[in-house]
Design a protein around this motif. Structure first.
Motif, PDB file in Angstrom:
ATOM      1  N   ASP A 127       0.794  -1.235   0.000  1.00 46.49           N
ATOM      2  CA  ASP A 127       0.000   0.000   0.000  1.00 46.49           C
ATOM      3  C   ASP A 127       0.822   1.278   0.000  1.00 46.49           C
ATOM      4  O   ASP A 127       0.301   2.338  -0.319  1.00 46.49           O
ATOM      5  CB  ASP A 127      -1.014   0.043   1.152  1.00 46.49           C
ATOM      6  N   ARG A 151       1.268   5.921  -2.661  1.00 48.60           N
ATOM      7  CA  ARG A 151       0.378   5.074  -1.871  1.00 48.60           C
ATOM      8  C   ARG A 151      -0.703   4.516  -2.784  1.00 48.60           C
ATOM      9  O   ARG A 151      -1.075   5.135  -3.786  1.00 48.60           O
ATOM     10  CB  ARG A 151      -0.253   5.845  -0.711  1.00 48.60           C
ATOM     11  N   ARG A 154      -7.537   2.662  -2.194  1.00 44.91           N
ATOM     12  CA  ARG A 154      -8.465   1.531  -2.285  1.00 44.91           C
ATOM     13  C   ARG A 154      -9.897   1.989  -2.050  1.00 44.91           C
ATOM     14  O   ARG A 154     -10.125   2.967  -1.352  1.00 44.91           O
ATOM     15  CB  ARG A 154      -8.086   0.463  -1.272  1.00 44.91           C
ATOM     16  N   LEU A 160      -8.234  -2.067  -5.448  1.00 42.15           N
ATOM     17  CA  LEU A 160      -7.258  -1.053  -5.846  1.00 42.15           C
ATOM     18  C   LEU A 160      -7.880  -0.098  -6.857  1.00 42.15           C
ATOM     19  O   LEU A 160      -8.371  -0.528  -7.904  1.00 42.15           O
ATOM     20  CB  LEU A 160      -6.031  -1.738  -6.436  1.00 42.15           C
TER      21      LEU A 160
END
Length: 183
Positions: A127, A151, A154, A160
């Protein structure tokens, strides 16, 4: 006087207010109370709107005038947004030109497309990726070294959505390191 009148604030908090009615005929109390609340709510909404517009302007200015490249990309390698610093870094006239030209970042930008794949895999797994170094090709064909930090964004189900991050040119440092290693 109505005291302890509960109202829900814009941020969801429950607040209590007092409302004072003076010189109002009994049959007009309800109408006057609602008018008073309406006036107060309109003022609060106007203040909140002004505050949000100011925040939007502040963030837009930060994005537009940042000295580091700032981006948002899809996981498959298309730019969703880019700031002017990123466009300049990669040799494009502006963010729109950069986003129109680079539709497959891995193959069009990275000298070694596997670096983009590694960057994406690390983001999908962890992440967050910090200081990921790669060699990229500018619009004019010259190459430079970059350091990316990003980063994974989500959705509520954990899927994603995109990557958000920054890019810094580290070419001078890499050149100095190579010269030092040679000597």
């Amino acid at each position: 006087e109505l005291s302890g009148l509960p109202l829900r604030a814009a941020d969801g908090r429950l607040t209590h207010h007092a409302l004072l009615l003076r010189d109002v005929h009994a049959e007009q109390r309800e109408r006057s109370a609602l008018a008073g609340l309406n006036d107060n709510l309109e003022r609060l909404v106007a203040e909140r709107t002004q505050h949000l517009l100011q925040l939007e302007d502040d963030y837009a200015s930060l994005f537009e005038h940042a000295i580091e490249g700032i981006f948002r990309t899809t996981p498959d390698g298309r730019y969703l947004s880019a700031n002017p610093a990123l466009a300049r870094l990669y040799g494009y006239a502006g963010p729109e030109a950069l986003m129109a030209a680079l539709t497959d970042i891995g193959h069009q930008l990275y000298v070694d497309p596997h670096r983009r794949a590694e960057f994406a895999a690390r983001l999908a797994r962890d992440d967050v990726v910090r200081d990921f170094e790669s060699e990229v090709q500018r619009a004019d064909g010259a190459t430079l070294w970059i350091s990316e930090s990003a980063r994974a964004v989500r959705d509520s189900a954990g899927g994603l959505v995109c990557y958000e991050g920054t890019v810094v040119d580290i070419s001078q440092r890499r050149t100095a390191e190579a010269a030092l290693a040679k000597s």
